[in-house]
Write a protein that holds these residues in place. Structure first.
Motif, PDB file in Angstrom:
ATOM      1  N   LEU A  16      86.618  -6.124 -80.245  1.00 16.32           N
ATOM      2  CA  LEU A  16      86.999  -6.980 -79.096  1.00 16.32           C
ATOM      3  C   LEU A  16      87.214  -5.821 -78.092  1.00 16.32           C
ATOM      4  CD1 LEU A  16      89.368  -9.583 -80.773  1.00 16.32           C
ATOM      5  CD2 LEU A  16      87.108  -9.766 -80.119  1.00 16.32           C
ATOM      6  N   THR A  17      86.999  -6.371 -76.649  1.00 10.25           N
ATOM      7  CA  THR A  17      87.247  -5.676 -75.607  1.00 10.25           C
ATOM      8  C   THR A  17      88.731  -5.980 -74.975  1.00 10.25           C
ATOM      9  OG1 THR A  17      86.543  -7.521 -74.093  1.00 10.25           O
ATOM     10  CG2 THR A  17      85.045  -5.997 -74.597  1.00 10.25           C
ATOM     11  N   TYR A  18      89.221  -5.196 -73.986  1.00  9.74           N
ATOM     12  CA  TYR A  18      90.658  -5.619 -73.566  1.00  9.74           C
ATOM     13  C   TYR A  18      90.744  -7.082 -73.380  1.00  9.74           C
ATOM     14  CZ  TYR A  18      94.845  -5.740 -70.704  1.00  9.74           C
ATOM     15  OH  TYR A  18      95.725  -5.998 -69.947  1.00  9.74           O
ATOM     16  N   GLN A  44      89.010  -9.684 -74.259  1.00  9.45           N
ATOM     17  CA  GLN A  44      89.056 -10.557 -75.295  1.00  9.45           C
ATOM     18  C   GLN A  44      90.054 -10.366 -76.116  1.00  9.45           C
ATOM     19  OE1 GLN A  44      85.342  -9.000 -76.757  1.00  9.45           O
ATOM     20  NE2 GLN A  44      84.122 -10.602 -75.935  1.00  9.45           N
ATOM     21  N   ARG A  52      93.038 -12.485 -74.322  1.00 12.34           N
ATOM     22  CA  ARG A  52      92.761 -13.815 -74.275  1.00 12.34           C
ATOM     23  C   ARG A  52      92.943 -14.207 -75.805  1.00 12.34           C
ATOM     24  NH1 ARG A  52      87.096 -16.701 -73.017  1.00 12.34           N
ATOM     25  NH2 ARG A  52      87.408 -18.771 -73.936  1.00 12.34           N
TER      26      ARG A  52
END
Lengths: 371, 250
Positions: free
Chosen positions: A276-278, A280, A283
């Motif tokens: 996951l990205t930052y 994502q 969230r």
């Protein structure tokens, strides 16, 4: 109920009901109210004291109270309980302030629509939620147009005429709705690896938390005029709402930061490990968990904010407290401060108690520990 | 035993890592072939967890190089997420997302990292949950499961990304004895599918049964590596002997 131990071979002892009188209402009474002679005496004395108190209160509040009269002396002649006439004679002011009588349907309509707009935000499982959320999105504009007017042939109403519970709701709801997203951004900013973002967030939070709200309101009402170009007419109500929003956003940010820091490091590692990205992670992992942990603190701040709206009295806005003080200043009602302040307290208590119950409900609903 | 291809999926060359001034990994050289199963053991603090955490860059190394699937891990890597999503990881403390259901735990990354439609992701997740033998728990939350079940969900979650390599960081250390077996069985089944696996563990039974190679680490160095047969019967190094005598004869 005696059961012989010898009757059962090891490993086959049955589940037995608890002894009678240890559970249920009887058990509770026995354990808590009548566990000894002294406690039983205390219980009886307490029940008598509560009776005296409730009896007196009912007499003062209802039975001996006067609900309509022309002024205080005539009130006193009719009954020696509370004189609610000071409220009933001005109840529309307590609700609408000085909003023009013929236009008050606009306030009523906005108020009803507030519930429709808030419902999909507050209840995630509502039917048709997807569509109602669109309404929530445009509601602020509808509310503005309806209340302020100036569009579609609606008469433009000066915000100086706003007052009473309506003013409290406008300031409270708007500030609450704006301060939560701003607080989230500030909390994330304070945790950010980007130096500038972090410094700005910290400065904002520390400044806002470091000064009393009342000074911010004075700044809003007087000093901003010096900073803005001459001739700019920046609505006082808007300035107050902005200051209130900033002030509570700083508190919300710190509450949410506490929530973020309570999330175990392993959660971020797991999120990293699955790619996951930052944003994502923020969230889907960070915020849902941080906000859930922070619910009591967030609602605490909201309730504080809502009650702090009474401070606008000092800069001349007439919220229910202001209306109440104006009523007391009237020679006809001089000295009925108990009734007046009790009523103002009731107005605030209803909203704050509702918020508190909602937060308990939400906490329970979001709990995934022991379902 | 699955067929092994002779291509290297992990190459670590003269790699060093420091925590502050503490030299935690010293001159690590390691090559892993596709489909190879490697067990890493060693006393606590020997750097074995740190080593596998460097492979998906949960920790950054300071010297030497690590090449995973042909891509070198370095500080200016743009698509770190892409590399991480090809390397599955299972943690000692499971690290499931407690606010998401078992199924959501498994579908989150396929949907958002792989861009898979929700329905496909869910059927994929159910496939892997069936493989780890807990499809019936899919709508529960992690907090309602036993430790062993949680760890199996964690394995399914990692597998849903269809990784090339699976890293296991002491996957059974936080489990009750009776649950260790169910997790190890899941890992043995996974090994039978030909997955490349690096496993940090003290379960020597697992190492004997599954590993192609056992690596012994101590004080940040790879002291000895060999096939399990040789490693357990004829360890060369004194420290390996001491370690084995301590964990095998307790």
């Amino acid at each position: 109920m005696e059961i012989d131990n010898k009757k059962y071979p090891p490993g086959s002892y049955p589940d037995l009901p608890p002894p009678p009188g240890t559970i249920g209402v009887i058990g509770w009474l026995k354990n808590n109210l009548f566990s000894s002679i002294n406690n039983s005496l205390l219980t009886i004395i307490s029940i008598y004291l509560v009776y005296l108190l409730v009896d007196g209160a009912i007499n003062w509040f209802v039975l001996d109270a006067v609900f309509d009269a022309n002024d205080k002396p005539s009130c006193r002649k009719i009954g020696d309980g509370a004189c609610w006439a000071v409220i009933t004679r001005r109840v529309d002011q307590f609700i609408y302030g000085f909003y023009p009588h013929l236009e008050r349907w606009r306030v009523d309509l906005t108020f009803v629509m507030l519930f429709i707009a808030a419902a999909p935000l507050l209840y995630p499982e509502l039917v048709l939620r997807k569509y109602l959320l669109w309404f929530s999105g445009i509601y602020p504009f509808i509310a503005f147009i309806l209340i302020k007017g100036g569009f579609f042939g609606l008469e433009l109403i000066d915000t100086n005429l706003f007052g009473g519970a309506m003013l409290t709701l406008i300031i409270g709801v708007t500030s609450i709705a704006c301060s939560l997203p701003l607080g989230i951004v500030l909390a994330l900013g304070r945790q950010s690896n980007l130096r500038l973002v972090k410094v700005l967030s910290v400065c904002f939070i520390e400044f806002m938390r470091g000064v009393p709200l009342i000074t911010l309101l004075f700044v809003a009402s007087t000093m901003l005029n010096y900073f803005l170009p001459p001739g700019t007419n920046f609505n006082l109500l808007v300035r107050v709402i902005i200051m209130m929003t900033f002030f509570s956003a700083a508190y919300i940010a710190e509450v949410i930061r506490g929530g973020i820091q309570a999330i175990p490091k392993g959660q971020y590692e797991a999120a990293d490990a699955i790619g996951l990205t930052y944003w994502q992670t923020t969230r889907f992992i960070t915020l849902p968990q941080a906000l859930k942990i922070s619910i009591p603190g967030i609602v605490n701040t909201f309730i504080g904010l809502y009650k702090d709206t009474t401070l606008v009295v000092i800069i001349g806005l007439l919220d229910p407290l202001g209306i109440g003080r104006a009523a007391l200043a009237d020679t006809k009602w001089n000295g009925l401060s108990t009734e007046t302040y009790l009523f103002v307290a009731l107005i605030f208590f209803i909203s704050c108690f509702a918020m508190s119950r909602y937060s308990l409900w939400l906490e329970k609903k979001l709990s995934t520990d022991h379902k | 035993m699955a067929q092994k291809k002779e291509n290297k999926v992990i190459e670590i060359n003269a790699m060093h890592k420091w925590f502050g001034t503490f030299h935690v990994l010293k001159n690590i050289n390691l090559e892993v072939l596709q489909g190879e199963r490697i067990v890493i053991c060693g006393p606590s603090g020997s750097g074995k967890s740190t080593l596998i955490r460097c492979i998906n860059r949960l920790e950054a190394h300071q010297k030497g190089d690590i090449v995973v699937n042909g891509i070198e891990l370095s500080g200016d890597l743009k698509n770190l997420e892409a590399i991480r999503s090809d390397v599955g990881m299972v943690f000692q403390s499971f690290n499931l997302f407690p606010h998401l259901s078992v199924l959501e735990n498994c579908t989150l990354a396929p949907i958002w990292v792989r861009g898979m439609p929700k329905k496909d992701a869910e059927s994929l997740a159910m496939e892997y949950l069936t493989r780890v033998k807990i499809p019936e728990q899919s709508s529960k939350f992690p907090g309602q499961l036993s430790g062993g079940q949680q760890q199996r969900v964690a394995i399914a979650r990692a597998l849903c990304m269809k990784p090339q390599i699976m890293l296991f960081d002491e996957p059974t250390s936080a489990l009750d004895p009776e649950m260790i077996k169910e997790v190890l069985d899941t890992m043995i089944e996974l090994a039978d599918t030909g997955m490349t696996m690096l496993v940090v563990t003290h379960e020597m039974g697992f190492a004997k049964k599954v590993a192609d190679r056992v690596i012994f680490m101590d004080e940040g160095e790879i002291i000895e590596q060999n096939t399990p047969k040789v490693f357990f019967t004829k360890p060369k190094n004194e420290r390996t002997k001491l370690f084995l005598s301590q964990i095998l004869n307790h």
